[in-house]
Design an enzyme around this catalytic site. Structure first.
Site, PDB file in Angstrom:
ATOM      1  N   ASP A 230       1.239  -1.080   0.092  1.00 56.29           N
ATOM      2  CA  ASP A 230      -0.176   0.218   0.220  1.00 56.29           C
ATOM      3  C   ASP A 230       0.928   0.925   0.178  1.00 56.29           C
ATOM      4  O   ASP A 230       0.752   2.620  -0.351  1.00 56.29           O
ATOM      5  CB  ASP A 230      -1.299   0.354   1.285  1.00 56.29           C
ATOM      6  CG  ASP A 230      -2.404   1.073   1.314  1.00 56.29           C
ATOM      7  OD1 ASP A 230      -2.822   1.359   0.716  1.00 56.29           O
ATOM      8  OD2 ASP A 230      -1.545   2.065   2.245  1.00 56.29           O
TER       9      ASP A 230
ATOM     10  N   LYS B 257       1.246   4.425  -3.271  1.00 61.34           N
ATOM     11  CA  LYS B 257       1.162   5.433  -3.541  1.00 61.34           C
ATOM     12  C   LYS B 257       2.721   6.420  -3.793  1.00 61.34           C
ATOM     13  O   LYS B 257       2.434   8.092  -3.837  1.00 61.34           O
ATOM     14  CB  LYS B 257       1.102   6.244  -1.043  1.00 61.34           C
ATOM     15  CG  LYS B 257      -0.147   5.211  -1.030  1.00 61.34           C
ATOM     16  CD  LYS B 257      -0.976   5.437   0.424  1.00 61.34           C
ATOM     17  CE  LYS B 257      -2.158   4.751   0.249  1.00 61.34           C
ATOM     18  NZ  LYS B 257      -2.618   4.867   2.165  1.00 61.34           N
TER      19      LYS B 257
END
Length: 793
Positions: free
Chosen positions: A651, A655
């Site tokens: 994750d 980003k």
């Protein structure tokens, strides 16, 4: 000079309760006029009316006398509940005398088995006179001088209020409701206006059953009102307007159920300053179209005259006429029930022409409807007809025939009856919705999506009033089901409707519905984590649909798709907004865009961008095993259902890629180093097995913590993008003076090191997780889109 008198037409049955009488008194006291006249329409309360007793008498129904006694008891009970002595006693005496006289009439009808017109009028108006008496006493009790009088005896108004009862003007129209008589009195008394009170609804620019978002029409001209009446408006009765038109009296159409709403004003010219040239749409259902075709008709004088004379003699109502300029055909609309009769009548009239083949066919097409746009200001205004027909075309509605009068007060089109609802909604959206009305579809009404709907619900009215932003949630879908609504789903109660009305998900149908071309703008909000949906974004943009999402999958897809997505957005002018893909509701993406677009050079981006990992490492101090904190985080809902999705670092890596691509670097997720905190031995096991083996994480984290502590630093899991576009996601340590070391809880912290912010980086800090802040970030993107579309934000 007009007298300061207003005349009201009110149904008598509205005034047989305390609530109704109190409402009447409020209306009279709030009026600007010095004197008021209340014309009571024929009585319709089935528990109190008397005309049915006449029928029972004619048929020798033995129940007659018990029914008469029931009516008498109900009337006396009503009066006793509404009026005190002596007023009540006076009215009761009139009622007793009335029933005595009525009994004599009933006995006569029983004997001769015939109901005279005089008996009908007497029974029908007797109740109205009693209601007038009751209302007059109520007005007197409220401090107004009042009196009552028969309609045919009114010459002037001497008191504050005059109650007028029947017999009223004998109208040939069944549903008069006292309106015609009220208009006659207003003209006779030279009043300032007449108000028609109805028990159905306010006058709106479309049928609310077919267009729930229809708006109240505030002003009409006499011509516009007459047109709407012809095309089936259930509230306007054109015959009642005739006396007002003759005297140039303004007519106010109001709804008894909403005494505060001023309703609609009908006057000679209407409101010339009204922004909409089209005032409303109306439709006549159950229509058939008769088509008369023949090459031999061209240039022959008298064909149309013979055709419509034949229709008149056969008592067939012709609703609409359309003829080609070549005179090859004439088509006309009639009620569907008269289609066969109309065809047969025309064939008989033109039997010789049919035999000679100068007329080839006379056929009828049933199951149609006539749709009309009404507006006096359409006269001479270029583009209205084009807008009307293009709206129907975009909605997929086929126009079968067209008619427009030379006055241009209405444009009429014959369409299929099954298309009437779709056509009305398309026209209403095109002509009356705000240019910033947005058709919105929400995918994923879970934590974030559901919270977003709550936030929209609480702000909808304010956004519309202050900024002109009109949000219509026209579709909601999860992975299995969807709920669609042509005009909009109330976001405050969507769950109940979804549970009861949702159908199996059809993604193509969902997309077409949200992208309805008759809405000014369309938007799909994807609150899922689906890669499949993310792959559809470019297609949606091509279809003219804006896209907003917190889903990171599109922003970290292959560079080829990423470039296609943004190229499509630029080419179509449709926005792709994704602020919440990094940092939830924190303004990270837009801050970075502002830095880049204003020429600031970005040297390095570092960030704590996972709320889950932020909480774990700000909480870990060596006193409690890391595995214990992971279990606590899962119990509090901070982690994904499988905590490996957080601990893998993927994750954070995604980003980092999103941020790098904002700087123009072509970076793939697969190419960047991402440090996973999950031991390789636990990669392939089930989520349950992983949770049972969490202690295997502890040695590595404990060692890293000790090394950081020895240097006086704290552990943080961060995303890094450097000046060359190199990205990483890894566990690092930072001195206590660093903003990362000072972070606590689920806070995200982003540091931008740029030319302008070199010695002291630009720091953005705040909650980086949670449905409220993430939903708020999505809502902010909606407002950014609205500003782009021209809203005053």
């Amino acid at each position: 000079m007009a007298n300061n008198i207003r005349v009201h037409a009110i149904e008598s049955s509205n005034l047989v309760s305390q609530e109704g009488l109190e409402k009447l008194i409020r209306i009279l006291q709030d009026s600007d006029e010095k004197q008021q006249v209340v014309v009571l329409a024929p009585f319709s309360d089935t528990d109190l009316e008397l005309t049915s007793l006449l029928v029972h008498a004619k048929e020798h129904d033995e129940r007659l006398w018990s029914l008469q006694e029931q009516r008498f008891t109900r009337w006396t009970t009503l009066v006793e509940s509404l009026l005190s002595i002596p007023a009540g006693a006076q009215v009761l005496q009139r009622i007793k005398q009335g029933f005595t006289d009525l009994e004599d009439i009933l006995r006569s009808i029983w004997l001769i088995e015939e109901i005279s017109e005089g008996a009908r009028i007497y029974a029908a108006t007797l109740c109205d006179s009693w209601v007038a008496d009751i209302a007059s006493h109520w007005a007197a009790i409220s401090g107004m001088t009042s009196s009552l009088q028969r309609f045919d005896m009114v010459e002037s108004v001497k008191d504050d209020v005059l109650f007028v009862h029947g017999p009223l003007y004998r109208s040939s129209v069944k549903e008069d409701l006292g309106e015609h008589s009220a208009a006659i009195l207003a003209s006779k008394l030279e009043g300032v206006g007449v108000t028609f009170w109805n028990n159905k609804a306010l006058l709106k620019n479309a049928d609310v059953h077919e267009v729930p978002s229809a708006l109240v029409i505030r002003s009409l001209s006499y011509a516009e009102a007459t047109e709407l009446s012809f095309f089936g408006s259930p509230i306007i009765h054109s015959h009642a307007l005739v006396p007002a038109i003759a005297a140039s009296l303004p007519v106010q159409m109001r709804y008894w159920g909403d005494e505060k709403d001023p309703g609609t004003i009908i006057s000679k010219d209407g409101d010339q300053k009204a922004p909409n040239r089209v005032k409303g749409f109306s439709i006549i259902h159950d229509i058939a179209l008769i088509n008369v075709e023949g090459a031999g008709m061209s240039g022959v004088i008298g064909i149309a005259s013979r055709l419509f004379n034949a229709m008149r003699e056969a008592s067939i109502s012709v609703v609409l006429i359309s003829q080609a300029s070549s005179e090859y055909s004439i088509c006309f609309a009639v009620p569907e029930t008269q289609m066969e009769k109309a065809c047969q009548t025309a064939r008989e009239e033109f039997s010789k022409e049919i035999e000679e083949r100068s007329i080839q066919s006379i056929e009828g097409e049933p199951e149609l409807a006539v749709l009309a746009a009404v507006g006096q200001q359409m006269t001479g205004q270029a583009g209205v007809a084009g807008k009307f027909f293009s709206s129907l075309g975009k909605a997929g509605v086929n126009v079968i025939a067209i008619a427009q009068g030379s006055s241009e007060t209405n444009i009429s089109a014959v369409i299929k009856g099954s298309d009437s609802k779709k056509a009305l909604r398309a026209l209403h959206a095109r002509f009356f919705l705000s240019k910033r009305a947005i058709s919105v579809g929400l995918l994923g009404p879970g934590n974030i999506g559901g919270t977003l709907l709550q936030q929209i619900s609480s702000e909808t009215t304010r956004l519309k009033e202050q900024f002109g932003l009109d949000i219509h949630i026209r579709g909601i879908a999860n992975s299995r089901k969807m709920l669609l609504d042509q005009d909009g789903i109330d976001p405050s109660c969507w769950k109940d409707r979804f549970e009861k009305e949702a159908v199996e998900l059809d993604m193509d149908l969902f997309t077409r519905h949200i992208g309805a071309t008759y809405f000014p703008h369309s938007l799909i909000i994807d609150c899922t984590t689906s890669s499949t949906l993310a792959e559809k974004y470019a297609t949606w943009l091509e279809m003219g649909i804006h896209v907003i999402t917190p889903n990171k999958k599109a922003g970290t897809a292959s560079m080829a798709y990423y470039n296609q997505l943004f190229d499509t957005s630029i080419r179509t002018g449709k926005r792709f907004l994704y602020e919440t893909t990094v940092g939830a509701g924190l303004p990270i993406i837009w801050t970075l865009k502002d830095l880049v677009q204003t020429g600031d050079r970005v040297h390095r981006i570092e960030g704590i961008v996972s709320g889950t990992l932020a909480w774990l490492f700000s909480s870990y101090d060596g006193s409690v095993p890391f595995s214990t904190l992971v279990r606590q985080a899962k119990e509090m809902g901070y982690t994904e259902p499988d905590p490996r999705d957080d601990l893998s670092g993927m994750d954070v890596g995604r980003k980092a890629v999103i941020l790098a691509r904002e700087l123009g670097y072509e970076v793939e997720v697969a190419d960047i180093p991402i440090q996973s905190l999950v031991p390789k031995a636990l990669d392939g096991c089930t989520a349950g097995q992983f949770m049972e083996s969490l202690e295997q994480l502890d040695p590595f984290i404990e060692k890293a913590y000790e090394e950081a502590t020895a240097k006086g630093e704290k552990l943080r899991y961060v995303a890094i993008v450097d000046e060359q576009g190199q990205c990483s996601a890894s566990l690092e340590s930072y001195p206590s003076s660093h903003p990362f070391a000072q972070a606590s809880g689920t806070d995200n912290v982003i540091c931008f090191t740029t030319d302008r912010y070199f010695t002291q980086p630009l720091v953005i800090k705040g909650p980086g997780a949670g449905r409220e802040v993430t939903a708020g970030g999505v809502f902010s993107d909606i407002l950014r889109l609205a500003a782009y579309l021209g809203a005053r934000i």
